[in-house]
Design a protein around this motif. Structure first.
Motif, mmCIF file in Angstrom:
data_model
loop_
_atom_site.group_PDB
_atom_site.id
_atom_site.type_symbol
_atom_site.label_atom_id
_atom_site.label_comp_id
_atom_site.label_asym_id
_atom_site.label_seq_id
_atom_site.Cartn_x
_atom_site.Cartn_y
_atom_site.Cartn_z
ATOM 1 N N LYS A 48 35.944 41.248 23.342
ATOM 2 C CA LYS A 48 35.131 42.266 22.662
ATOM 3 C C LYS A 48 35.865 42.801 21.436
ATOM 4 O O LYS A 48 35.259 43.087 20.414
ATOM 5 C CB LYS A 48 34.819 43.413 23.631
ATOM 6 N N GLN A 49 37.183 42.940 21.559
ATOM 7 C CA GLN A 49 37.970 43.423 20.422
ATOM 8 C C GLN A 49 37.915 42.457 19.231
ATOM 9 O O GLN A 49 37.953 42.869 18.088
ATOM 10 C CB GLN A 49 39.433 43.638 20.838
ATOM 11 N N THR A 70 48.838 44.806 29.493
ATOM 12 C CA THR A 70 47.521 45.104 30.090
ATOM 13 C C THR A 70 47.760 45.667 31.496
ATOM 14 O O THR A 70 48.807 45.384 32.107
ATOM 15 C CB THR A 70 46.677 43.821 30.197
ATOM 16 N N SER A 88 38.099 41.962 27.812
ATOM 17 C CA SER A 88 38.257 43.113 26.906
ATOM 18 C C SER A 88 38.742 42.650 25.534
ATOM 19 O O SER A 88 38.310 43.161 24.501
ATOM 20 C CB SER A 88 39.238 44.120 27.503
ATOM 21 N N LYS A 102 42.050 47.259 39.568
ATOM 22 C CA LYS A 102 42.316 47.564 38.153
ATOM 23 C C LYS A 102 42.877 48.963 37.977
ATOM 24 O O LYS A 102 43.490 49.271 36.976
ATOM 25 C CB LYS A 102 41.031 47.390 37.326
ATOM 26 N N ARG A 154 39.244 38.069 33.337
ATOM 27 C CA ARG A 154 39.153 39.534 33.254
ATOM 28 C C ARG A 154 39.949 40.055 32.052
ATOM 29 O O ARG A 154 39.503 40.922 31.331
ATOM 30 C CB ARG A 154 39.698 40.163 34.538
ATOM 31 N N ASP A 155 41.169 39.504 31.900
ATOM 32 C CA ASP A 155 41.991 39.948 30.769
ATOM 33 C C ASP A 155 41.337 39.573 29.441
ATOM 34 O O ASP A 155 41.357 40.347 28.484
ATOM 35 C CB ASP A 155 43.385 39.298 30.841
#
Length: 1940
Positions: A101-102, A1026, A98, A49, A94-95
């Motif tokens: 959560k947004q 990303t 995040s 990452k 994985r993408d």
């Protein structure tokens, strides 16, 4: 020692590692790592990452995974070797993590939860895949589920579409671009258009029957009924209910749930109904006694229906209750459902009001396998399947069915000797050939086990019963022959025994003697009578009887007796094994009747297709058997029959039988000699085509050619096998001859009817299917040559027949898709033919969709990196043939207007996309050699130029965002990679051919334009991706923007002197490129600007053009959201840039034009600062101060620094729109005035601009004026509107446009009316400081004054500011912040209220001007504001804090007056002075005295309906005095110590003493007035006040006032006659002389209405409650609370709230209770009604308090009640103090009227109820008095006598003025003056004056005006004569509109 790893390359972190060791790499659980080296249990590497940070970590923290390594070494890439679906899942999750959560942060709860479920589901599926225990099919299923969910999530989150092949991600480099496009499009289509299901299924679940009169078991029968055709269309679903109406077997769902399957789309219509028949099992009559009969009968109960249309909404009908109708007339039972459907249900009763059948229904769509997958729970629990009647729309081979449907219709029976009709019950049995009943072959319906016998329901007393009950008999084929069905008829007695007596029977055999089954249809059976005890077990006894009336009538040898009774049934066979067709049987048995062969073959075409396909193999064997028998005789007949069967299989119903025929050909066909006959007959037909008139049969033959060739080929193979390959040459010749005939027929052009072209079309449609068959016998090249010849024989004329051209192209398309074309050898032979036809069609722009498909297929076969010779040669051919036409086609179709219908638009996009994919494929395949050949192929430079322009244009089209859907990033990146590669090849040609003398501006411009839009594409902006996506793109393609940037730079350098052609045109595009936040790209591009400036300087001696273009483009780009902070620094920085180029600034510093260059860079940098702020502000949704402030900053920059008028005007209108949106109408008007001022009243034509049409300057200015007036009107700024009305009226008048002039005058008049009639709220003003580096540039470390909204108090404003700047910290003090705050990386807000100081005092000082006029001048055109901050200097005396209480007074000067183009303006200058405690005390007392006078005056003039305010004020002052209020001043300033230590304060101490005595006088008069008006219940309080007042007087040392003072009532200007509004009472000094009031320059004229030197803190709360509600906004405007607040009371010290931002509701004394914290809405109080502090400052600014004898103000009335406080104050001690006049003057005198001796008798005849000052509420009286201070005498006084006779006015005598602390204060003494509190009568009324700016000249007697200044008037006063009235004043010129 660290060793590079060989195998340990890739791992997953299984425990978090903090990386606390030296060089440690912190890792989180779940991270993936790439390992570079290892050493003693440690690894060195990086997390994927963040690959830039490398470090060490323990090997035990990592789980290793298998991986393969690409590019070993420094730039190695590690790819895990796990399943690609697993890899994709992991990276995608994985993408998503995040982003998920947004979603929570953005409050998108629904998607948040749905995504959470999907992620969990994917994780579960991932585990299943990883475990590896799945079967192949299950694994496929799981992967399908995974990819479907991944695609759904990506779509919801706006991520890219992933191209997949068999569930695995595809690398775009491994497949051709056309194939990639198809994969993308397939997934896109799948996502966009759900496929319409052709198959539908109805799920039914029976829940219960709700009915009151149950008690018997029930049978419920569901079926589907077509009301249009009046027949059932499905089998029955049958279930049993118990006595409670619930299913009998609740544990077996298949007994009460059913799925009605295979409904076609045509059956989802409103006339299809679900019918429910309910049969009860019980006694004959529903109401019979229980013991009447023990036998159970099936009896009709009720019926319910529901249209299937009700289910089409797609919702599940969970709790549907169907109404159940009971049949009253049993004879109609058979059609009860039809009657209910026809709404004839009035004849039926409902079973009950709330009764009904509770069911759950749902319509499911898709094939049955899909339904099984999607609704697995339904099938796992168990569900019965209810089929359609008969075969489904599509018959599947291998489907085994042998179902006989029998409907028991009706009977006709005789009475049988009984008086009443019978109760007939029918019992049915199936009996086999041996006479034994067949067990379990009767089905009542799905859901019920099979039964051995059937009992019908019984209709009561009915000899013609109609049942219409449908039964299914699934009898095996082997039991069919010889079996029959027997029906037995019994009469059911209702007597006690309840016997069932047999009285007859019928039977019907299932198969006829010739092998045919019972024909479908209705059969009338004979009822054979028999005795009750007849034994029917022996079937031989009755089988010889006739069974049917038809047969019986045919054989008339039976007696007639048996024919009276009949029984009807309907039969229908659904069988794949048995036939009812005799012709079919005859054909299959041809050997038994050889003579009938010809007839049988002819009749074959008439046999139903379903019968033929049932016996397909047998039929084909029969045909080829006949052919072998006698090919000469039957050859053509058999051929025709074969063609008929082949074409039958083309029908969609039998389409699935093609594999059956294929299997037959491969495995069962044995006609080794058949090929000869087949070829012969086929050739015969082909040869006849051109001559035959009727082509239909020939076309049938051509349609069947695929299977004919299959039979030919298979037959030849069988022959070869049998004979060892004999006659091979002969066979080849036959085929060649056949194809020769075909070529001849194809080459013919159609004449006349077009029948020939139809036959050609039919042949071409099926010809490609023959290739694969020919390949079985011939070599690939041979077949390719045959096909090439055949296709080459097609006529190429395009105008022949459009439909044939399309078919021709389809044939080419099928050829390209065929197996033949995939072979490189044959492909090379066929390619020229294919390209030739494509070229023709593309040139004509016809059949583009088909052309695109063919081209796509051509390129799909050419893989990307095929460097085989054959492929390179193919590319050569394609480039030569198609590149040019392909470019032209793309240009043509993209320039067409888009179709309106969505279907057409979709088609257009498809075809464009396919052509683009083909072009990209071709370009990607081209090598150096191809490009070289291509460029060399152009004969002239013109051709090359045209080609380059064409390809650059096409590339620009490909880059357009709309070219591909927005989530096709993969496709865009591939396209860009191809484009940049091609451009690199072509730029070389550009350099070689179009420079120097051959320079061509157009082609170079096209090149640069393409390069710029290439770099600016959204899909290449890696910063927006990303991290994982960015890494993938960089690994695969690198940063293509930098590559293109370098190419631009290189090409620019090559231009030389031709660069001038592109200056300034390319500044904008290049600037756009530099705004991209990519350092390398910027470093390459920015030096070009230096070059441009240099060349422009050489050409024209300056670079104004460069500067202008740069600034314009910067503005438009930044407002689009491009650029960043780093960019500004890059322009301005000194850091050396990439390569040999230093920074732009450094380069410029070396040039001769250094100064102008550096200036330009500085200007651009400052502009960027503002533009960046503007851009950031504009991202906010709602309009706020930040947006407006930012726009103002930018607008001013364009005007002052850049002088760019057009940009300035644009931003004026942007600001105007913002104001309108925020409803700031006044500010909007001021903003538009900026544009208005730029225009003149001229006829100059103006171009169309923004929203303005083309018009003259006069018209635009007129339009602007009217718009501005309208906005001033909406903003209640009517005075400004009036000025503009006058201006435009002058114009109308000058043009004699009286119509508009009249309208304008009326508008002006209406504005005057509004001023007088409508209420205006005075806004509050707030000072805001923005400190810290985090604020935008235009706010950073600056202070502003802001005009608040209506009703907005401090805490509301503060909250609004904190909302606008959510990260800001509110400072809780008013001190100036220090440098650390200025430089902090944070945001600090400092907010407190300030008081406006009006600039113009003229209107405010005028007598008789109404308050609603004055209110405008108090809060408009304000440049100056002030606030006060109390503080203690020196030691604070706890006993008496007044000794050390000082006030710091700050004045703020703005850059522009408020209101203006913004609600806030920056503070330009601030001045601070300090006021001593003594001066503070003087001001407090002055203000309190003023307040008392106001209240007394209002009470006298009866303006107060309630005397409470006066009561409370008196009580507060007197009570506070008794308890030590004023005495604190005495203790502080009258003591010997203070007087000795402050000798300079002698006069001030005297002044303080005067005020205390004056207060005593006012109180005494006030008590007298109070006594007159006090109500009875408050008398005790009044008495207490009088007593306390005497105590107070004694504390002052006063026993009695002088006689003259006692005898005279107090003078109150508002109560005085109108004659002398200018007079004021004189203050009395202790020695009785007239004293001019004297002020310290730091005097503090604030009035604390809540608590003062005369108020105790408790009383202050009460007083504030009452007086606050009684005071008008005018009075409050100039009276502010003392800074000491409660500190004047004897018990309280200064409040700590004074310096904090306390909420405005608490702005009164600290003891003010909540209920007294009145709001402005209730009290109409001015915003300045609050305690004085740093946050709540006092209103009057000392520098505005001019000395009374100042040359401009000396003669103004000092007691004018309308005089504003600022005019009365003395000058403050500050830098811009005003020098006073050198001399004072004695007061002027005039006549006065005698006064009433006692206040109680006071009654002024001069008071008028309609006086503009005194009318209205009592509050207006207060406002009139509040502005005057009784301690200030005017320089112009009037004396009154009883006769009101005028007396001479003496000339004032100058007196020496002693200096005092740096400023001079005159002191005037005079002889006795009239009593200070006289009451004057008003004898003259004067009209209210207009505002100064609006005044107009008058010719009549002018109104009385305030006296002029002394210097201006002295000549009129010299001889002691009465002053003369001034002449008419000229109309003042209106001020410049921008100053409004």
């Amino acid at each position: 020692m660290w060793i590079p790893t060989e195998h340990e390359k890739y791992g997953v972190v299984i425990a978090s590692f903090r990386g606390t060791v030296p060089y440690g790499l912190s890792l989180e659980i779940g991270d993936t790592v790439q390992i570079l080296e290892k050493c003693d249990g440690w690894y060195r590497g990086f997390a994927l990452k963040n690959p830039n940070i490398k470090g060490i970590f323990p090997s035990s923290y990592v789980h290793l995974k298998n991986a393969c390594v690409k590019n070993k070494g420094q730039f190695e890439m590690v790819i895990p070797t796990e399943d690609s679906v697993i890899t994709e899942m992991t990276s995608t999750l994985r993408d998503w993590g995040s982003m998920w959560k947004q979603l929570y942060v953005r409050n998108e709860g629904d998607l948040f939860h749905r995504l959470w479920h999907i992620m969990n589901e994917i994780l579960d599926l991932r585990r299943q895949v990883l475990v590896g225990h799945l079967t192949h099919d299950r694994m496929k299923d799981v992967k399908r589920h995974i990819t479907a969910r991944l695609d759904w999530g990506n779509e919801q989150l706006g991520l890219d579409l992933v191209p997949r092949k068999e569930y695995a991600m595809v690398d775009p480099e491994d497949i051709s671009i056309t194939e990639l496009y198809r994969l993308m499009e397939h997934r896109h289509r799948k996502k966009d258009t759900p496929v319409q299901a052709s198959s539908h299924h109805l799920f039914v679940q029976m829940k219960s029957l709700m009915c009151s009169n149950l008690g018997e078991e029930l049978e419920v029968i569901f079926s589907l009924f077509d009301s249009k055709e009046n027949r059932p269309i499905s089998e029955r679903f049958f279930l049993r209910l118990n006595r409670n109406g619930l299913p009998k077997a609740p544990d077996k769902p298949e007994r009460h749930c059913s799925l009605f399957v295979d409904l076609g789309s045509s059956e989802l219509r409103k006339d299809i109904y679900i019918t429910v028949h309910i049969i009860r099992i019980g006694r004959m009559g529903a109401g019979e006694k229980k013991n009447a009969c023990s036998v159970q009968y099936r009896r009709p109960f009720g019926c319910a229906v529901l249209s299937i249309a009700d289910l089409l909404t797609g919702e599940t009908k969970d709790d549907l209750v169907l109404k159940v109708y009971m049949c009253n007339t049993e004879s109609e039972w058979y059609q009860i459902h039809e009657n209910i459907i026809k709404k004839l249900n009035a004849r039926y009763n409902l079973t009950g009001s709330n009764a009904g059948l509770a069911v759950s229904l749902q319509l499911l769509h898709g094939d049955i396998e899909q339904i099984r997958r999607e609704y697995s729970s339904v099938f796992s629990h168990g569900v019965s399947i209810t089929r359609k009647l008969g075969f489904s729309d599509i018959i599947m081979p291998g489907e085994m069915r042998n179902d006989l449907y029998i409907t028991v219709e009706r009977g006709e029976f005789e009475k049988g000797g009984k008086s009443v009709a019978r109760n007939v019950e029918v019992t049915m049995f199936i009996v086999d050939s041996n006479g034994q009943p067949l067990k379990d072959f009767i089905s009542f319906g799905s859901g019920e086990p099979l039964a051995s016998e059937y009992h019908s329901f019984v209709l009561y007393h009915n000899n013609s019963p109609r049942w219409s009950e449908l039964l299914k008999l699934p009898i095996p084929v082997d039991k069919f022959r010889g079996s029959h069905i027997r029906f037995e008829f019994r009469h059911c007695s209702t007597k006690e025994k309840g016997e069932k007596k047999l009285f007859g029977f019928s039977f019907v055999p299932l198969m006829q003697e010739d092998g045919r089954t019972l024909p479908d249809g209705t059969h009338e059976l004979i009822v054979h009578k028999c005795e009750e005890n007849t034994n029917l077990q022996d079937t031989t006894r009755y089988l010889k009887f006739p069974f049917s009336k038809v047969i019986f009538l045919g054989n008339n040898n039976q007696t007639m007796k048996a024919t009276k009774e009949s029984f009807w049934i309907t039969s229908f066979l659904c069988s794949t094994k048995l036939t009812q067709n005799g012709d079919m049987l005859d054909l299959l048995k041809w050997r038994t009747h050889p003579d009938k062969i010809t007839g049988c073959l002819s009749k074959l075409k008439e046999i139903d297709g379903s019968e033929i396909v049932k016996f397909l193999q047998d039929t084909l064997d029969t045909l080829f058997g006949i052919l072998d028998e006698n090919s000469q005789k039957y050859g053509s007949k058999v051929f025709d029959s074969l063609v008929h069967i082949i074409n039958l299989l083309q029908d969609s119903k039998f389409h699935h039988f093609k594999p059956v025929m294929d299997t037959y050909i491969e495995s069962h066909f044995a006609g080794a000699l058949a090929y000869r006959d087949l070829i012969k007959v086929l050739k015969w037909y082909v040869d006849r085509i051109t001559e035959a008139e009727r082509q239909e049969h020939i076309q049938e033959v051509l349609k069947a050619q695929e299977y004919i060739f299959k039979y030919i080929v298979q037959s030849r193979r069988l022959f070869s096998l049998a004979t060892g390959g004999q006659n091979e040459e002969e066979f080849r010749c036959c085929i060649q001859e056949l194809l020769m005939s075909v070529r001849f027929f194809l080459s013919q052009e159609s004449k006349g009817t077009g029948a020939l072209s139809q036959s050609q079309a039919v042949f071409l449609s099926s010809f490609p299917a023959v290739y694969s068959e020919l390949l079985k016998l011939f070599d690939v090249r041979e077949v390719a040559n045959l096909v090439q010849d055949t296709l080459g024989s097609l006529p190429t004329i395009m105008h022949v027949d459009d439909s044939l051209q399309a078919i021709k192209l389809q044939c080419i398309g099928k050829t390209v898709e065929s197996q033949l074309y995939t072979n490189p050898d044959s492909r090379y032979i066929l390619l020229p033919v294919v390209l030739h036809h494509l070229h023709i069609h593309l040139q004509e722009q016809k059949d583009l969709i088909m052309c695109a498909r063919i081209l796509s297929n051509v390129f799909c076969l050419i893989k990307k990196n095929s460097s085989e010779k054959s492929v390179l040669e193919e590319i050569d051919v394609i480039v030569a043939s198609l590149l040019d036409i392909l470019l032209r086609t793309i240009l043509e179709i993209t320039s067409r207007p888009q179709a309106s219908s969505s279907a057409m638009r979709l088609q257009f996009q498809d075809v464009t996309g396919e052509f683009v994919a083909c072009l990209l494929s071709l370009l990607r395949q081209m090598t150096d050699r191809h490009y070289q050949q291509l460029l060399n192929s152009f004969n002239t430079k013109e051709e090359l130029r045209d080609f380059l322009l064409q390809i650059f244009t096409v590339f620009r089209i490909l880059i357009r965002p709309e070219m591909f859907p927005k989530d096709w990033t993969v496709m865009r990146l591939v396209a860009n990679n191809v484009i940049i590669t091609t451009v690199l090849y072509l730029s070389d040609a550009l350099r070689k051919n179009f420079l120097n003398e051959n320079f061509d501006y157009k082609i170079w411009d096209s090149y640069f334009y393409l390069a710029v839009i290439f770099i600016n594409q959204l899909c290449l902006q890696l910063e927006m991706f990303t991290p994982s996506k960015k890494k993938k793109v960089l690994e695969k393609y690198g940063d293509m923007r930098v590559t293109m940037g370098c190419e631009i730079f290189s090409m620019w350098q090559n231009l030389g002197e031709h660069k001038l052609h592109f200056i300034p045109a390319l500044i904008g595009p290049f600037l756009e490129v530099t705004l991209i936040p990519q350092p390398d790209l910027r470093n390459v591009m920015i030096p070009i600007f230096h070059d441009m400036m240099d060349w422009e300087q050489r050409r024209s001696g300056n670079f104004k053009q460069v500067e202008a273009k740069l600034i314009d483009k910067l503005d438009s780009l930044m407002s689009e959201g491009k650029g960043d902070e780093t960019y500004r620094e890059l322009f301005n920085s000194i850091i050396p840039l990439f390569g040999p180029y230093p920074s732009l600034l450094k380069k410029i510093e070396r040039e001769t034009w250094r100064e102008s260059g550096v200036s330009l860079i500085a200007t651009v940098t400052r502009l960027m600062e503002r533009l960046l702020d503007y851009r950031d502000c504009m991202k906010i949704g709602e309009v706020d101060g930040k947006k407006i402030g930012c726009t103002v900053s930018l607008l001013n920059f364009y005007k002052t620094e850049l002088n760019k008028e057009e940009m300035y005007i644009r931003y004026i209108h942007k600001l105007y729109d913002l104001h309108l949106k925020a409803q700031n109408f006044t500010e909007a008007a001021y903003t538009l005035l900026l544009y208005d001022e730029l225009l003149e009243w001229s006829d100059r034509p103006l171009r169309e601009f923004l929203t303005y049409p083309m018009q003259t300057e006069w018209q635009r200015k007129e339009h602007l004026h009217l718009t501005i007036i309208q906005n001033f009107d909406r903003g209640k700024c009517w005075e400004n509107g009036i000025i503009l009305c006058r201006k435009i009226a002058e114009q109308y008048e000058s043009y004699y446009d009286y119509r508009n002039l009249s309208k304008m005058r009326m508008m002006e008049a209406s504005l005057y009316d509004k001023i007088m009639d409508q209420q205006r709220l005075e806004p509050e003003f707030f000072r805001v400081g923005f400190y810290g580096k985090k604020f935008p540039f235009f706010l950073r470390n600056k202070e502003f004054v802001c005009r608040g909204h209506d009703y907005e108090r401090l805490e509301a404003f503060q909250q609004r500011m904190l909302n606008e700047f959510p990260h800001a910290i509110a400072m809780q003090h008013a001190n100036q912040p220090d440098e650390t705050i200025f430089q902090a990386e944070a945001q600090y807000l400092q907010i407190y209220a300030v008081t406006p100081i009006p600039e113009s005092q003229e209107v405010l000082q005028r007598e008789g001007v109404p308050d609603n006029i004055k209110s405008f001048y108090k809060v408009n055109h304000i440049w100056k504001f002030r606030y006060d901050r109390p503080f203690h200097k020196g030691t604070k005396d706890k006993e008496n804090e007044f000794k050390s209480l000082w006030v710091e007074r700050t004045s703020l000067y703005l850059v522009q007056s408020l209101p203006g183009i913004s609600r806030w303006f920056e503070v330009e200058k601030r001045e601070v002075v300090e006021m001593s405690p003594l001066e503070n005390a003087i001001e407090v007392l002055e203000n309190k005295n003023q307040q008392l006078k106001t209240l007394i005056s209002q009470c006298q003039s009866r303006q107060m309906q309630n005397i409470n305010p006066l009561t409370m004020c008196l009580n507060g002052v007197i009570d506070a005095a008794v308890n030590g209020g004023v005495s604190r001043y005495q203790e502080a300033f009258f003591v010997k110590d203070y007087i000795l230590s402050h000798p300079e304060d002698g006069e001030k101490i005297a002044r303080l003493r005067e005020l205390m005595l004056e207060q005593a006088q006012i109180l005494e008069f006030g008590l007298a007035v109070h006594e007159k008006f006090v109500p009875q219940d408050m008398r005790p309080l009044h008495k207490k006040l009088v007593d306390q007042f005497f105590v107070m007087k004694s504390s002052f040392g006063i026993q009695e006032f002088p006689a003259c003072i006692q005898a005279s009532p107090v003078h109150f200007p508002n109560g005085s006659p109108r004659v002398c509004r200018n007079s004021a009472p004189a203050s009395m000094s202790p020695d009785g002389t007239r004293v001019i009031p004297r002020r310290s320059p730091l005097s503090y004229p604030a009035v604390n209405r809540y608590s003062s030197s005369s108020l105790s803190s408790q009383a202050s709360a009460e007083v504030s409650n009452i007086t606050g509600q009684s005071e008008s906004s005018d009075e409050v405007f100039n009276m502010q609370p003392s800074p000491s607040t409660s500190s004047l009371s004897s018990t309280h010290s200064a409040s700590p709230n004074v310096t904090s931002s306390a909420p405005s509701s608490a702005r009164a004394s600290p003891l003010l209770s909540d209920k007294h914290k009145h709001s402005r809405e209730n009290s109409c109080l001015s915003p300045r009604d609050r305690p004085c502090s740093a946050i709540y400052p006092t209103p009057v600014e000392p520098s505005q308090r001019m000395l009374f004898n100042h040359i401009g103000d000396g003669a103004l009335p000092r007691s004018d009640p309308n005089l504003s406080a600022p005019e009365k104050a003395s000058p403050a001690r500050h830098t811009t103090s005003v020098s006073p006049s050198p001399a004072g003057r004695s007061p002027l005198k005039s006549s006065v009227q005698s006064f009433t001796p006692s206040p109680v008798e006071y009654n002024s005849p001069g008071l008028s109820s309609n006086s503009p000052v005194l009318s209205g509420s009592y509050s207006s009286g207060i406002s009139s008095l509040s502005r005057c201070s009784t301690s200030e005498t005017s320089g112009f006084e009037n004396q009154a006598n009883e006769q009101s006779v005028p007396v001479p006015v003496p000339v004032p005598v100058p007196m020496p003025v002693p200096s005092f602390s740096g400023s001079e204060e005159p002191v005037r003494k005079e002889s006795k003056t009239p009593p200070p509190y006289s009451v004057y009568e008003r004898t003259l009324r004067r009209p209210v004056p207009l505002p100064h700016s609006l005044s107009i000249p008058v010719t009549s007697e002018p109104p009385a005006l305030p006296p002029k200044p002394l210097a201006a008037r002295s000549s009129h006063l010299e001889n002691g004569t009465r002053r003369t009235e001034p002449g008419p004043r000229p109309r003042p010129l209106p001020r410049k509109v921008s100053q409004l």
